[in-house]
Enzyme design. Structure first.
Site, PDB file in Angstrom:
ATOM      1  N   LYS A 111       7.319   9.891   9.938  1.00  0.00           N
ATOM      2  CA  LYS A 111       5.880   9.796   9.642  1.00  0.00           C
ATOM      3  C   LYS A 111       5.266  11.177   9.406  1.00  0.00           C
ATOM      4  O   LYS A 111       4.402  11.336   8.554  1.00  0.00           O
ATOM      5  CB  LYS A 111       5.140   9.076  10.779  1.00  0.00           C
ATOM      6  CG  LYS A 111       5.385   7.574  10.818  1.00  0.00           C
ATOM      7  CD  LYS A 111       4.738   6.917   9.613  1.00  0.00           C
ATOM      8  CE  LYS A 111       4.748   5.405   9.626  1.00  0.00           C
ATOM      9  NZ  LYS A 111       5.996   4.716   9.529  1.00  0.00           N
ATOM     10  N   LYS A 194      19.216  -5.581  -0.959  1.00  0.00           N
ATOM     11  CA  LYS A 194      18.572  -6.809  -0.515  1.00  0.00           C
ATOM     12  C   LYS A 194      17.104  -6.839  -0.907  1.00  0.00           C
ATOM     13  O   LYS A 194      16.522  -5.839  -1.308  1.00  0.00           O
ATOM     14  CB  LYS A 194      18.744  -6.985   0.987  1.00  0.00           C
ATOM     15  CG  LYS A 194      18.259  -5.839   1.834  1.00  0.00           C
ATOM     16  CD  LYS A 194      18.494  -6.201   3.301  1.00  0.00           C
ATOM     17  CE  LYS A 194      17.705  -5.255   4.179  1.00  0.00           C
ATOM     18  NZ  LYS A 194      17.617  -5.662   5.554  1.00  0.00           N
ATOM     19  N   LYS A 197      10.082  -5.204  -0.133  1.00  0.00           N
ATOM     20  CA  LYS A 197       8.681  -5.354  -0.539  1.00  0.00           C
ATOM     21  C   LYS A 197       8.400  -4.742  -1.903  1.00  0.00           C
ATOM     22  O   LYS A 197       7.344  -4.966  -2.473  1.00  0.00           O
ATOM     23  CB  LYS A 197       7.781  -4.652   0.488  1.00  0.00           C
ATOM     24  CG  LYS A 197       7.699  -5.386   1.803  1.00  0.00           C
ATOM     25  CD  LYS A 197       6.803  -4.622   2.761  1.00  0.00           C
ATOM     26  CE  LYS A 197       6.910  -5.207   4.151  1.00  0.00           C
ATOM     27  NZ  LYS A 197       6.267  -4.381   5.148  1.00  0.00           N
TER      28      LYS A 197
END
Ligand code: TRP
Length: 329
Positions: A111, A194, A197
Site C-alpha cells: 500500500k 483466472k 476484476k
C-alpha cells in the site's frame, strides 16, 4: 459446530469466478458452522477515506451476497460499522501490536507503494482491526485466500500475545478454514489466468444479457485447429472450462467433437456459451435487483445481524476489559 468469521470488502462486484469458486463453499459453510459474515466498511476507509458512495457500495455487496444464497437465518450477516465493540477491541489490541511488525506486513508495504500520498495509521493497523473482527467472536476458523494468510497469522499472534500478557487462556487462535476439495478455478476471457476484476477479463453477476454476450464474443481465441484431434491451447480450453460449469453435457460434447474434427466455429461456440451463462446468471441478477430495491428487507437483515453480532461482541469486550483490569467504582 465451529465459529467462522469472514469479512467482505465493499468494493467491486461478484464475478463468475467468485460465484462458482467461493460462493458455493460459503453456502456449505453456513450450513455446517456458526458463521459471521460482515462487510468490512471500516477497512475500506484505509484505501478510500472519502468514498463517493459508501452506503451504495455496502448495499450493493450485501444484495449480491444475499442473492447468491447467504442466509440471514443461518448466519449472522452484519456491517462492521454497526458493531462499535469491534473498535474498542481494536483499540485495546493496538496497545499490544508493535509498529515494527506492522511495518513489515506485506500488504502495508504494498500500500505504501500504491498510495504514497496516503500512508495513514489505519493502513498500518489494518491487521489489528482484522484480528479484532475475528477474535471478537472467538472464531476458530477463517476462510482466507493467499493474500490474507499473513493477516490471519497476525491475528493468531495478537490472540496469543494477549493470552500471554494477561496470563489467561482466553482467545482462540484462528485457523484457516479448509474447503476440502480444491476450489473450482474459473478462467478469465483474456486467454490466460483466472477470472478477476479487470476490464475485459471478468463477467459480473450484474452484467445484463447484452454486456455479457459482448464480453463472451470478445473472448480471446485463435485461428482454429488445423490438425485432427489436436490439443487445445489455453484460451480455447478456458472457453470449455466455462462451458463445463454452465452448459449441458451433450452441448459440450458436440463442440468438443467439432474441435477434434477441425469443424469448430468459435462464433457459434461463444454464442452458445453466452446463452448458457445467461441462463445461470439471469435469476441471480434479478434477485440482486429485487433485494436492492427492497430497503425494508435490507434494513431488517442488517438490524438482525447487528443485534446478533453485538451480543457476541459485547460479551467479549466486557470480559477483555475485566481481564485487563478495568473496574467500575
Ligand atoms: N482483509 C480482508 C480482505 O481484504 C477483509 C477482512 C477484514 C476480513 N476483516 C476480516 C476477512 C476478518 C476475514 C476475517 O479480503
Amino acid at each position: 459446530m465451529e465459529t467462522v468469521v469472514s469479512g467482505i470488502r465493499p468494493t467491486g462486484n461478484l464475478h463468475l469466478g467468485n460465484y462458482f469458486g467461493a460462493m458455493e463453499n460459503f453456502i456449505k459453510m453456513q450450513n455446517e458452522n456458526n458463521c459471521y459474515f460482515f462487510i468490512a466498511d471500516y477497512h475500506s476507509l484505509t484505501t478510500h477515506p472519502t468514498p463517493g458512495d459508501l452506503h451504495g457500495s455496502v448495499k450493493q455487496v450485501l444484495a449480491e451476497y444475499l442473492a447468491c444464497g447467504l442466509d440471514p437465518e443461518k448466519a449472522t450477516i452484519y456491517l462492521q460499522s454497526d458493531v462499535p465493540e469491534v473498535t474498542e477491541l481494536y483499540l485495546l489490541l493496538n496497545m499490544n501490536a508493535y509498529v515494527g511488525e506492522l511495518e513489515r506486513t506485506t500488504s502495508f508495504k504494498d500500500k505504501i507503494r500504491k498510495q504514497p500520498e496516503n500512508v495513514n495509521a489505519g493502513l498500518l493497523t489494518y491487521p489489528v482491526l482484522m484480528a479484532a473482527d475475528i477474535i471478537i467472536h472467538n472464531a476458530a476458523k477463517v476462510p482466507v485466500g493467499k493474500d490474507q494468510e499473513q493477516h490471519l497469522e497476525m491475528a493468531r499472534k495478537f490472540a496469543r500475545r494477549f493470552n500471554n500478557m494477561y496470563k489467561v487462556e482466553y482467545f482462540t487462535e484462528p485457523q484457516p478454514y479448509n474447503f476440502g476439495e480444491a476450489l473450482i478455478k474459473i478462467p478469465g476471457l483474456d486467454g490466460t489466468g483466472k477470472m478477476g476484476k479487470s476490464e475485459g477479463n471478468g463477467i459480473f453477476l450484474i452484467d445484463d444479457e447484452k454486456v455479457l454476450k459482448k464480453k463472451v464474443m470478445r473472448a480471446v481465441t485463435d485461428s482454429g485447429p488445423t490438425e485432427m484431434n489436436s490439443e487445445m491451447p489455453e484460451p480455447i480450453q478456458n472457453l470449455f472450462t466455462l462451458m463445463d460449469v454452465v452448459s449441458e453435457k451433450s452441448t459440450i460434447d458436440s463442440y468438443k467433437e467439432k474441435y477434434a474434427n477441425c469443424e469448430i466455429r468459435y462464433g457459434d461456440l461463444k454464442k452458445q456459451l453466452a446463452q448458457d451463462i445467461n441462463k445461470v446468471v439471469a435469476p441471480i441478477r434479478e434477485e440482486i435487483n429485487a433485494i436492492k430495491s427492497n430497503d425494508d428487507y435490507l434494513r431488517k437483515v442488517a438490524k438482525m445481524g447487528a443485534e446478533k453480532a453485538r451480543e457476541s461482541a459485547s460479551k467479549t469486550v466486557k470480559e477483555v476489559r475485566e481481564i485487563i483490569g478495568f473496574k467500575p467504582f
